[in-house]
Design a protein around this motif. Structure first.
Motif, short mmCIF file in Angstrom:
data_model
loop_
_atom_site.label_atom_id
_atom_site.label_comp_id
_atom_site.label_asym_id
_atom_site.label_seq_id
_atom_site.Cartn_x
_atom_site.Cartn_y
_atom_site.Cartn_z
N ALA A 48 4.41 50.26 42.57
CA ALA A 48 4.06 49.10 43.39
C ALA A 48 3.63 49.54 44.79
O ALA A 48 2.68 48.99 45.36
CB ALA A 48 5.25 48.14 43.47
N LEU A 49 4.33 50.55 45.33
CA LEU A 49 3.98 51.04 46.66
C LEU A 49 2.60 51.68 46.66
O LEU A 49 1.80 51.46 47.58
CB LEU A 49 5.04 52.04 47.15
N LEU A 50 2.31 52.48 45.64
CA LEU A 50 1.00 53.14 45.56
C LEU A 50 -0.13 52.10 45.50
O LEU A 50 -1.13 52.20 46.22
CB LEU A 50 0.94 54.05 44.33
N ILE A 51 0.04 51.10 44.65
CA ILE A 51 -0.98 50.05 44.54
C ILE A 51 -1.10 49.30 45.86
O ILE A 51 -2.20 48.97 46.31
CB ILE A 51 -0.65 49.09 43.38
N SER A 52 0.04 49.04 46.51
CA SER A 52 0.03 48.34 47.79
C SER A 52 -0.75 49.11 48.84
O SER A 52 -1.55 48.55 49.59
CB SER A 52 1.46 48.11 48.29
N VAL A 53 -0.50 50.41 48.90
CA VAL A 53 -1.17 51.24 49.90
C VAL A 53 -2.69 51.28 49.66
O VAL A 53 -3.49 51.21 50.59
CB VAL A 53 -0.59 52.67 49.90
N LEU A 54 -3.06 51.36 48.39
CA LEU A 54 -4.49 51.37 48.07
C LEU A 54 -5.14 50.02 48.35
O LEU A 54 -6.33 49.93 48.64
CB LEU A 54 -4.70 51.77 46.61
N ALA A 55 -4.34 48.95 48.24
CA ALA A 55 -4.87 47.61 48.48
C ALA A 55 -4.74 47.19 49.94
O ALA A 55 -5.25 46.15 50.33
CB ALA A 55 -4.14 46.59 47.60
#
Length: 482
Positions: free
Chosen positions: A373-380
């Motif tokens: 979730a953190l990785l997707i959040s950072v990319l978004a």
């Protein structure tokens, strides 16, 4: 039966182990920048000073060593909040008790205490004591030597060991170094940890086949660390990992359930990323209720189980909430947090604790997939430097997002939330019903469960009695106001 460490079985028995002793590196090898000494932060200095003061206060001869990943990361110039202290002459729980006594004698207080029992079935072979000093969780274990039986990756005999024995029983040379707090020096007791770190090599302290047969899970760890640091796997290590003996051991010694769990997480992580662009799309069912389209795809197209869809939707929900928390976790600054509809739960929580509480609730929902979730959040996350077609700017932008990920990840670790979903509530539903004088559960019990969990997250060192007393006082105030 095999012992993990023996001087006669070391990879390079003629080499003398020493402090930061390095041999020349071939010009053909990739060179990694390794610091000549470890620079401590002010917080680390205060922590280590308190631990040494405890040793001197009780006139112990204990050598305090920081082990493993912290040493590796600090030598690479990276910050690390994962501090593991190895003790040479006592159990971690014994030393933590002494630290607590010493702090009390000086008017200070440990912020949190816990003892995690050994659990060989989960590869936790030693009892681990934890305490929080200056907002950093520290683990304490004793140095050990291990012996394994056939057809098991779990040690069947464990004794107090020397620092050298402990170093050789580690999975990789780059993870085998210590920082001796007593002498303020790095100890490279396998004689090649610094060399392999500097040359970017993944090597085992002992012969790799023996290392992998003792614990086949180390094969996966070797590959993971190689990918994480872009290091080169040692040729002998690769041959050992590909051997039939090690493959058979991996199948026999590591449960299918454990491998299945790891594969399951990877599968769900990929689904979460794949369907992220469709997270806001819904459809109406026969009753006119709006349902995420992801659930429809999982049920009708992929023919997957409903729990898969729920997990993916949960990750997408966590991403949206993480986006609002990232600025505060990344920079550690105070500000007006988005309470995400939890105002009634947070009403009695101090502003300084709300970030930990909100992040804790989020992680308890998404569990092991929080890094996804953190990785997707950072990319978004909205771009801080604007869009550009220039390749160098794009590379810089990706680097910045990587830094944000690491900063937020470190903040979560520093808050002591990495496995927060495994922490049991201090207060049971029955306790709540007794205080509220209810004969059965209901909305009030659920409301108080959330409030008490928020209190527990805000007070990680709090006890069940303190939590119940807080509930009694808060409930009485509520009654008087009504």
């Amino acid at each position: 039966m095999r012992s993990v460490w023996s001087p006669l079985k070391a990879r390079n028995p003629t080499k003398t182990a020493g402090l930061l002793s390095c041999k020349p590196i071939s010009m053909n090898s990739p060179v990694v920048q390794v610091k000549q000494k470890i620079d401590l932060t002010e917080t680390e200095k205060m922590i280590f000073e308190r631990l040494l003061a405890t040793v001197h206060h009780f006139d112990f001869s204990t050598q305090l060593r920081v082990a493993g990943g912290w040493v590796r990361d600090k030598l690479l110039g990276k910050e690390c909040y994962d501090i593991d202290i190895a003790l040479d002459d006592m159990l971690g729980s014994t030393f933590v008790d002494k630290v607590t006594q010493y702090l009390a004698s000086t008017g200070e207080e440990a912020q949190g205490l816990a003892v995690i029992p050994s659990n060989p079935d989960q590869s936790k072979h030693l009892e681990t004591a934890r305490m929080r000093l200056y907002d950093i969780w520290i683990d304490f274990v004793n140095l050990r030597s291990e012996k394994y039986s056939e057809n098991s990756r779990i040690p069947n005999q464990m004794d107090f060991g020397t620092a050298e024995e402990d170093a050789y029983r580690r999975d990789l040379t780059i993870n085998s170094m210590f920082y001796n707090i007593n002498t303020s020096s790095v100890e490279d007791l396998t004689g090649r940890g610094i060399d392999d770190l500097r040359s970017g090599k993944i090597v085992t302290p002992l012969a790799p086949k023996e290392t992998f047969l003792d614990d086949p899970l180390r094969v996966l760890r070797a590959v993971r660390f190689g990918a994480r640091f872009s290091f080169t796997l040692d040729e002998e290590l690769k041959r050992a990992a590909a051997s039939n003996d090690v493959k058979d051991a991996l199948a026999a010694k590591i449960s299918r359930e454990r491998i299945g769990t790891e594969d399951e997480q990877r599968r769900l992580s990929l689904y979460a990323a794949l369907f992220f662009p469709f997270r806001t799309i819904t459809y109406e069912d026969n009753k006119g209720k709006k349902i995420p389209i992801v659930k429809y795809v999982f049920r009708n197209s992929l023919k997957r189980k409903a729990s898969d869809a729920e997990t993916v939707v949960g990750v997408h929900s966590a991403v949206a909430r993480l986006l609002s928390l990232i600025p505060f976790l990344e920079s550690n600054v105070d500000g007006e947090l988005n309470e995400d509809g939890m105002g009634s739960v947070l009403v009695h929580i101090p502003a300084s604790s709300k970030l930990r509480v909100l992040t804790g609730f989020l992680l308890r929902e998404v569990k092991d997939l929080w890094r996804v979730a953190l990785l997707i959040s950072v990319l978004a996350y909205p771009s801080p430097i604007g869009c550009s077609e220039d390749a160098m700017l794009k590379h810089s932008e990706l680097d910045k997002r990587k830094e944000v990920f690491q900063a937020v990840e470190n903040a979560i670790l520093k808050l002591g939330l990495e496995k927060i979903w495994e922490v049991k509530p201090l207060v049971t539903g029955k306790d709540i019903m007794n205080i509220l004088q209810l004969k059965c559960g209901g909305p009030s019990v659920k409301e108080w469960q959330q409030k008490l969990l928020a209190w527990q997250l805000a007070n990680p060192a709090g006890t069940a009695d303190e939590c119940l007393e807080w509930m009694r006082q808060t409930h009485l105030k509520r009654i008087k106001m009504e």
